[in-house]
Design an enzyme around this catalytic site. Structure first.
Site, mmCIF file in Angstrom:
data_model
loop_
_atom_site.group_PDB
_atom_site.id
_atom_site.type_symbol
_atom_site.label_atom_id
_atom_site.label_comp_id
_atom_site.label_asym_id
_atom_site.label_seq_id
_atom_site.Cartn_x
_atom_site.Cartn_y
_atom_site.Cartn_z
ATOM 1 N N LYS A 176 26.410 20.238 -18.653
ATOM 2 C CA LYS A 176 27.072 20.784 -17.456
ATOM 3 C C LYS A 176 27.687 22.145 -17.753
ATOM 4 O O LYS A 176 27.680 23.022 -16.895
ATOM 5 C CB LYS A 176 28.155 19.826 -16.962
ATOM 6 C CG LYS A 176 27.603 18.574 -16.301
ATOM 7 C CD LYS A 176 28.703 17.842 -15.563
ATOM 8 C CE LYS A 176 28.248 16.494 -15.051
ATOM 9 N NZ LYS A 176 29.315 15.718 -14.435
ATOM 10 N N LYS A 186 16.160 13.021 -16.003
ATOM 11 C CA LYS A 186 16.696 11.959 -15.151
ATOM 12 C C LYS A 186 16.927 12.454 -13.721
ATOM 13 O O LYS A 186 17.186 13.651 -13.507
ATOM 14 C CB LYS A 186 17.971 11.361 -15.751
ATOM 15 C CG LYS A 186 19.165 12.199 -15.571
ATOM 16 C CD LYS A 186 20.469 11.469 -15.864
ATOM 17 C CE LYS A 186 21.574 12.454 -15.535
ATOM 18 N NZ LYS A 186 22.902 12.075 -15.624
ATOM 19 N N LYS A 212 22.088 14.234 -9.162
ATOM 20 C CA LYS A 212 22.655 14.919 -7.994
ATOM 21 C C LYS A 212 22.676 16.419 -8.197
ATOM 22 O O LYS A 212 22.640 17.179 -7.239
ATOM 23 C CB LYS A 212 24.121 14.490 -7.798
ATOM 24 C CG LYS A 212 24.322 13.096 -7.287
ATOM 25 C CD LYS A 212 25.827 12.810 -7.185
ATOM 26 C CE LYS A 212 26.087 11.324 -7.242
ATOM 27 N NZ LYS A 212 27.465 10.975 -7.566
#
Ligand code: TYM
Length: 335
Positions: A113, A199, A202
């Protein structure tokens, strides 16, 4: 005898997708009959990356409605909003003071992130797993049902609990219970529709990469039609050369409630032209009742507010004494 307790949560960023459903919520629904369940909306976690204040509250209601629409029963399970309980932030602070920085620097999700955030990485993003440890340990659960991507965060939670117990408790009287991760093999890692090695997430910029639980039937059908495949005929699980094939068969298996062997036999001679419409129809039909219930719940805000207010009271009855116990062990003045 008391039922074993589980706790889990979902971050309130954006819509929920098939990965969240198959990796997490579906398992909670199954565990619900013989476990005491604490399920929450992680809105404090949602602000660790830049967020829109206009949608934060709405996302919280959407997730609450999704939990119930998927089969979580608010009369038997406790559904609550993380930011409504100051105990979460307070315990996180205490944990901050016993967690070595290099434990957080190792976290894979932080590294991933942080890369996306460039220079704007907040302290909160790095501290995210410590807050998650507080979320969990406040409720002293036996197990934490999550998808595979949360494994490292659960290991950190166990390490933080063990460290607190070691530093401030005694061997025969640990302060906090050390919970077990509950990661099921099936569905623990649902992959992107555009890349079977990544994966479903969102935060993927491509909407085509995931199926949201609220996607209309035509959208679901289109996304599956466009999903990445390979030129081979005959579909199979577990071929490392065919990650997309493994993923799409896995989704079909879970949504049609069949065994892996049954799906392998059914699909072994199929081509994509035959399988994709089957998968699309299965997905649409599996999500239809969830979507109908979700729409009804979203238009009854009073009911949702009431569920979350009750949930807060029930959650606080467990969280507050745990926090008190930790504060006493740390040595804070008691007035
Ligand atoms: P979040 O919101 O990213 O994901 C919620 C749950 O969905 C699972 N999941 C998946 N499972 C299978 N395949 C996928 N592609 C997939 N994507 C997501 C996740 O493993 C998770 O179970 N940090 C957490 C939220 C959280 C939490 C907690 C969870 C905060 N505090 C305490 C458990 C306990 C998160 O961001 O999950």
């Amino acid at each position: 005898m008391a039922k074993p307790r589980i706790l889990s949560g979902i971050q309130t960023t954006g819509d929920m997708h098939l990965g969240n459903y198959l990796g997490a919520i579906r398992n909670w629904v199954e565990l619900q009959s013989d476990h005491e369940c604490f399920l929450f909306m992680a809105d404090l976690h949602a602000i660790t990356v830049p967020h829109d204040p206009k949608t934060l509250a709405e996302n919280t209601f959407k997730i609450a409605a999704t939990y119930i629409a998927c089969g979580i029963d608010p009369d038997t399970s406790t559904i609550f909003v993380q930011s409504q309980l100051p105990e979460h932030s307070e315990l996180a602070w205490i944990f901050n003071c016993i967690t070595p920085l290099n434990w957080l620097e190792r976290m894979i999700q932080f590294k991933e992130k942080a890369l996306k955030q460039g220079d704007n990485v907040s302290v909160g993003l790095m501290d995210y797993p410590v807050l998650q440890a507080a979320d969990i340990l406040l409720y002293e659960p036996d197990g934490v049902p999550v998808g595979e991507d949360q494994k490292q965060h659960l290991e950190l939670t166990r390490d933080i609990a063990a460290r607190l117990n070691f530093q401030f408790g005694s061997e025969d009287k640990p302060i906090l219970k050390v919970p077990e991760p509950l990661i099921r093999k099936d569905g623990a890692r649902i992959m992107s529709l555009t890349d079977g090695t990544k994966k479903m997430s969102k935060s993927d910029p491509s909407d085509q990469s995931r199926i949201d639980l609220t996607d209309a039937p035509a959208v679901i059908t289109k996304k599956i039609k466009r999903a990445k495949t390979d030129p081979l005929r005959g579909l199979e699980f577990d071929n490392p050369e065919r990650p997309e094939c493994h993923n799409l068969l896995g989704i079909y298996q879970l949504l049609s409630n069949q065994t892996k062997a049954a799906v392998a036999a059914e699909c072994q001679d199929m081509g994509w032209g035959q399988f994709k419409p089957l998968l699309a129809e299965t997905t649409v039909e599996a999500l239809r009742p969830i979507q109908e219930k979700y729409q009804a719940l979203m238009s009854d805000r009073t009911y949702l507010q009431q569920v979350l207010a009750n949930g807060k009271t029930k959650a606080q009855a467990i969280a507050a004494p745990t926090l008190d116990k930790v504060k006493a062990a740390i040595g804070f003045a008691r007035l």
